[in-house]
Design a protein around this motif. Structure first.
Motif, PDB file in Angstrom:
ATOM      1  N   GLY A  84       2.218 -22.259  -6.846  1.00 26.40           N
ATOM      2  CA  GLY A  84       3.599 -21.967  -6.482  1.00 26.40           C
ATOM      3  C   GLY A  84       4.603 -23.036  -6.847  1.00 26.40           C
TER       4      GLY A  84
ATOM      5  N   GLU B 213      -1.119 -20.190  -2.207  1.00 23.20           N
ATOM      6  CA  GLU B 213      -0.084 -20.402  -3.229  1.00 23.20           C
ATOM      7  C   GLU B 213      -0.359 -21.638  -4.079  1.00 23.20           C
ATOM      8  OE1 GLU B 213       3.849 -19.059  -2.666  1.00 23.20           O
ATOM      9  OE2 GLU B 213       3.594 -18.827  -0.515  1.00 23.20           O
TER      10      GLU B 213
ATOM     11  N   THR C 188      -0.126 -15.322  -2.104  1.00 28.66           N
ATOM     12  CA  THR C 188       0.969 -15.514  -3.050  1.00 28.66           C
ATOM     13  C   THR C 188       2.194 -14.766  -2.544  1.00 28.66           C
ATOM     14  OG1 THR C 188       1.664 -15.287  -5.368  1.00 28.66           O
ATOM     15  CG2 THR C 188       0.303 -13.522  -4.462  1.00 28.66           C
TER      16      THR C 188
END
Length: 377
Positions: A177, A174, A206
């Motif tokens: 993110g 991620e 993800t």
């Protein structure tokens, strides 16, 4: 268990019946996982929280040790090799970036090359090369400190550090993110452009299906207990879910997400006449262009006579999703389509997507879904 996909590329990463059991937990976090990642591809690992995708990723560089099974990277079983040596050959990029705050950007990028014993000249050259590669001017950034950079810039440094020793494999957990949506979208575009140059084998965790569709050559959908429900190209995951779990996980937004899989190169574009280039009929779409062929403004948009339509342009390599988003954002019925030099090559009209979709939408489920999504927008 999904069948392995046929591919011309050899598997760079193979997980063979890999299981991870944590003490005190009745069920395994990952159970008998078989996964192949072809050389040079991006495979996105996605699924609900606690489904084992991050655990699977961390077992690849043995940040978490598997309980059983084999992990083969570049033809070598890594479950019994020296763990420090292994990690120095695999790039690793995480959401929190993890830059050393009291080290300069140059020193952060040079972490692994220094561990590998590179000399100062080679290391310095690599640092500058990577800064340029991720779009940061070396002389402006190599001597700065992490606190002097924005979140997006720090994330670029994280990617550069992961690439420092030129690993064949990169693991990304991620990485975008924690970035705001606008910066995140730009970083994703830059990441894809970077991958076109470096051609690494990448496993990317993800939680965002839109990101998985945009970035992935393939998507691996995980369910609880680390079960792999489907491994396939994005269009197949969206249009042909392997089971009810994948169908529910993909959800009702699949048609909209498939817009990202159709590029404007796949679409029949409207011809655009250039103002002053000859006789113009009432139904013609006409643009004013400069001496280099770059569009300046719409001179005539049929059906919108007397209205000043802002000229919004989209690159011909962009996705249909991008074009539709621009139309909705700017409330325009048409976008100009340009090449890499911003020269006009055609136009895409909203009415083509809604009213004449059987003629203008490319064949296949992705194209049909594009029109469905546009019609319902």
């Amino acid at each position: 268990m999904p069948e392995s996909l046929t591919t011309t590329a050899r598997p760079m990463i193979e997980l063979q019946q890999v299981t991870k059991r944590f003490a005190g937990q009745a069920e395994p976090a990952v159970n008998a996982l078989d996964l192949q990642v072809p050389e040079g591809e991006i495979v996105m690992l996605i699924g609900p929280s606690g489904c084992g995708k991050t655990t699977s990723l961390k077992m690849m560089n043995r940040l978490i040790e598997p309980s059983s099974g084999r992990i083969v990277i570049n033809g070598e079983d890594v479950t019994d090799v020296d763990v420090d040596k292994l990690r120095r050959t695999i790039g690793y990029v995480i959401q929190q970036v993890g830059l050393f705050p009291h080290w300069t950007i140059g020193a952060n990028i040079a972490t692994v090359p220094k561990m590998l014993g590179w000399d100062k000249k080679r290391t310095a050259a690599r640092v500058d090369e990577l800064l340029a590669l991720v779009g940061l001017e070396p002389k402006d950034y190599r001597d700065r400190y992490p606190k002097e950079l924005s979140g997006g810039q720090q994330q670029r440094i994280g990617v550069a550090r992961g690439l420092a020793a030129d690993p064949a494999v990169m693991l990304m957990d991620e990485p975008f993110g924690a970035i705001d949506p606008v910066t995140r979208d730009r970083l994703q575009d830059e990441f894809l452009a970077l991958q076109e140059q470096v051609k690494k084998t990448i496993c990317f965790v993800t939680h965002d299906l839109t990101e998985a569709v945009k970035l992935g050559d393939r998507i691996a959908v995980f369910g609880q207990g680390g079960r792999l429900h489907q491994l396939d190209v994005p269009s197949k995951v969206l249009s042909e879910p392997a089971d009810d779990f994948v169908a529910e996980f993909v959800g009702g937004g699949a048609a909209v997400r498939r817009l990202a899989l159709v590029t404007l190169d796949d679409m029949p574009l409207r011809d655009v006449l250039k103002a002053g280039a000859g006789r113009v009929s009432r139904g013609d779409l006409v643009a004013e262009v400069d001496g280099g062929g770059k569009p300046r403004r719409w001179a005539s948009v049929p059906g919108h006579e007397g209205r000043d339509i802002p000229l919004i342009y989209v690159d011909k390599d962009a996705s249909l999703h991008t074009a539709v988003d621009e139309m909705l954002t700017h409330h325009v019925p048409v976008v100009a389509v340009v090449d890499g030099a911003r020269r006009l090559v055609g136009a895409l009209r909203w009415e083509d997507l809604v009213n004449e979709r059987d003629e203008v939408v490319p064949t296949g489920s992705a194209g049909t879904a594009a029109a469905d999504a546009a019609a319902g927008a």
